[in-house]
Motif scaffolding. Structure first.
Motif, short mmCIF file in Angstrom:
data_model
loop_
_atom_site.label_atom_id
_atom_site.label_comp_id
_atom_site.label_asym_id
_atom_site.label_seq_id
_atom_site.Cartn_x
_atom_site.Cartn_y
_atom_site.Cartn_z
N GLY A 141 0.83 -1.20 0.00
CA GLY A 141 0.00 0.00 0.00
C GLY A 141 0.86 1.24 0.00
N THR A 142 0.51 2.22 -0.83
CA THR A 142 1.24 3.48 -0.82
C THR A 142 0.33 4.60 -1.34
OG1 THR A 142 3.32 4.57 -1.39
CG2 THR A 142 2.35 3.14 -3.08
N ILE A 143 0.93 5.79 -1.47
CA ILE A 143 0.13 6.99 -1.78
C ILE A 143 0.78 7.78 -2.90
CG2 ILE A 143 -0.53 9.27 -0.84
CD1 ILE A 143 -1.05 7.91 1.83
N PHE A 144 -0.04 8.27 -3.85
CA PHE A 144 0.49 9.25 -4.83
C PHE A 144 -0.25 10.56 -4.68
CE2 PHE A 144 -2.75 6.89 -7.33
CZ PHE A 144 -3.54 7.94 -7.78
N GLU A 145 0.43 11.58 -5.19
CA GLU A 145 -0.16 12.92 -5.22
C GLU A 145 -0.71 13.14 -6.62
OE1 GLU A 145 2.87 15.94 -4.86
OE2 GLU A 145 1.41 17.34 -4.01
N ARG A 146 -1.93 13.62 -6.73
CA ARG A 146 -2.49 13.87 -8.06
C ARG A 146 -1.79 15.05 -8.70
NH1 ARG A 146 -8.88 13.09 -8.58
NH2 ARG A 146 -8.26 13.63 -10.69
N GLU A 147 -1.47 14.91 -9.98
CA GLU A 147 -0.82 16.03 -10.67
C GLU A 147 -1.81 16.78 -11.56
OE1 GLU A 147 2.56 14.50 -12.79
OE2 GLU A 147 1.47 12.76 -13.52
N ASP A 148 -3.03 16.19 -11.74
CA ASP A 148 -4.03 16.87 -12.57
C ASP A 148 -4.91 17.81 -11.75
OD1 ASP A 148 -5.00 14.67 -11.21
OD2 ASP A 148 -6.17 13.86 -12.88
N GLU A 149 -5.01 17.55 -10.47
CA GLU A 149 -5.74 18.44 -9.55
C GLU A 149 -5.26 18.12 -8.14
OE1 GLU A 149 -9.91 16.69 -8.40
OE2 GLU A 149 -9.83 16.80 -10.60
N PRO A 150 -5.56 19.00 -7.15
CA PRO A 150 -5.06 18.71 -5.79
C PRO A 150 -5.69 17.42 -5.25
CG PRO A 150 -5.89 20.98 -5.95
CD PRO A 150 -6.27 20.29 -7.22
#
Ligand code: FAD
Length: 370
Positions: free
Chosen positions: A171-180
């Motif tokens: 399990g991990t997390i990404f930050e959206r680059e298309d919107e916050p």
């Protein structure tokens, strides 16, 4: 028949062995002979991990009707940690994976992976160090993602993720680059767009299946999303994530006390001049154990005071691990300085307890700012 034969009533009277007892037995019989190989990186103990899973070691902290109890998971991890710190860490990795799937509101994901993770049939871990550091302003998120039809495309590199292999999940997390926004998901290591790169040799923990993980525009389908948005989910699982780590410390400290006891007979006459004695660590371990067990009954507690107690306990657990392993080295003297003696392995493992996220420095920052 002789009088030693057990009657059926006697057999029925025997309490069933507890999960920590069963885990301790497997650890003594099957893990202990592998500990040196795990330490030097020549063994990844998948089979033993699966045996822990088969006796319920990864399933007991799964929530029921809105509450969860981490005590058994921590006690079982301590039983592993008494024998091998690396494997206790891998148990923690698997426990977090179970914790994520069990808390996810993605019913499809929970159905597909719940049992597979909690029985150890499918192994894996967690890549939350970078996100956990980013939430406290220590570093930026390393994975980026953008929405597409039916899921997200994810790219980036995580430098260290443990308990992995070609058919593992984490399990991990990404930050959206298309919107916050932040999204938590399960990474499938068998995906051809995910590359696992072996890490340079570590001081310890080389048998933990730890890799650098590269995501090359990986398609993450909606079925693998743990939480979108990730924020409230992380708030829910974070105390459990941290508390479970106490098992690594409790087991390691207990073995350091045993090491000190083992050299008492030949060296007690001189070791009594050392300022820290086994009795100090027995008291400290009992205190840490009691505090851990009290907090572990209530991992969804949302009070600030509870969260501060969890952080403070985790900090003490890291400090106590290093102190106990240091004392064990001093009690052993030259015997413990031999590569073949486990005292020096315990010292190297203890530093890991203090540096794995949340590391001592992060915990101190969190306490300073809370
Ligand atoms: C054996 C091992 C297993 C681990 N397993 C996991 C895991 O399963 N999941 C997980 O999420 N994290 C894992 N980690 C990472 C770990 O939890 C910590 O995040 C890490 O040890 C650094 O924490 P820190 O607080 O000391 O970070 P800091 O030292 O404050 O900063 C670390 C940052 O410095 C940079 N850096 C420094 N040295 C190096 C280097 N040699 N190579 C690459 N970058 C470097 C990187 O940007 C890194 O993020 C593992 C680390 C180790 C050593």
């Amino acid at each position: 028949m002789g009088s030693l034969a057990l009657s059926r009533a006697d057999v029925l009277d025997q309490p069933a062995p507890s999960i920590p007892d069963e885990v301790a037995r497997i650890a003594r019989e099957q893990l202990a002979p592998l500990a040196a190989g795990i330490d030097d990186g020549s063994v990844y103990p998948a089979e033993v991990l699966r045996k822990f899973g088969a006796v319920g070691a990864f399933g007991n902290h799964v929530p029921h009707e809105g509450s969860a109890d981490l005590r058994c998971a921590i006690q079982a991890m301590a039983a592993v940690g008494e024998v091998c710190g690396s494997t206790a860490f891998m148990k923690w990795c698997q426990d977090t994976l179970v914790w994520y799937a069990a808390n996810s509101t993605n019913a499809k994901l929970a159905k597909r992976f719940g049992d597979a993770f909690s029985t150890g049939r499918v192994l894996g871990g967690t890549g939350l160090s970078n996100p956990m550091k980013s939430f406290f302003g220590i570093e930026k998120l390393k994975l980026k993602g953008r929405k597409v039809e039916g899921g997200y495309i994810v790219r980036g590199v995580l430098p260290w993720v443990s308990n992995l292999g070609p058919d593992h999940y984490f399990g991990t997390i990404f930050e959206r680059e298309d919107e916050p926004g932040l999204v938590m998901f399960l990474a499938d290591c068998s995906d051809p767009a995910i590359t696992l790169t072996p890490c340079k040799p570590f001081l310890a923990m080389d048998g933990t299946g730890t890799y650098g993980v590269q995501f090359r525009d990986v398609f993450v389908p909606d079925d693998l999303i743990l939480a979108d948005p990730a924020g409230p989910f992380v708030k829910k699982i974070r105390a459990g994530f941290i508390l479970l780590q106490a098992g690594m410390a409790l087991g390691l400290i207990k073995d350091c006390i045993s090491i000190m006891d083992e050299v008492d007979n030949p060296l007690g006459h001189i070791n009594r001049y050392l300022p820290q004695q086994p009795v100090h660590f027995r008291d400290l371990a009992a205190e840490l154990d009691a505090e851990t067990m009290a907090l572990a009954r209530d991992p969804y507690n949302e009070e600030d005071a509870y969260w501060r107690k969890v952080i403070a306990l985790r900090l003490r657990a890291g400090d106590a691990s290093v102190a106990a392993a240091h004392a064990a080295m001093l009690h052993c003297g030259a015997r413990g300085y031999l590569k073949s003696h486990r005292a020096q392995r315990r010292l190297r493992e203890a530093y890991f307890v203090a540096i794995v996220t949340p590391a001592t420095k992060q915990l101190r920052k969190m306490l300073a700012e809370s």
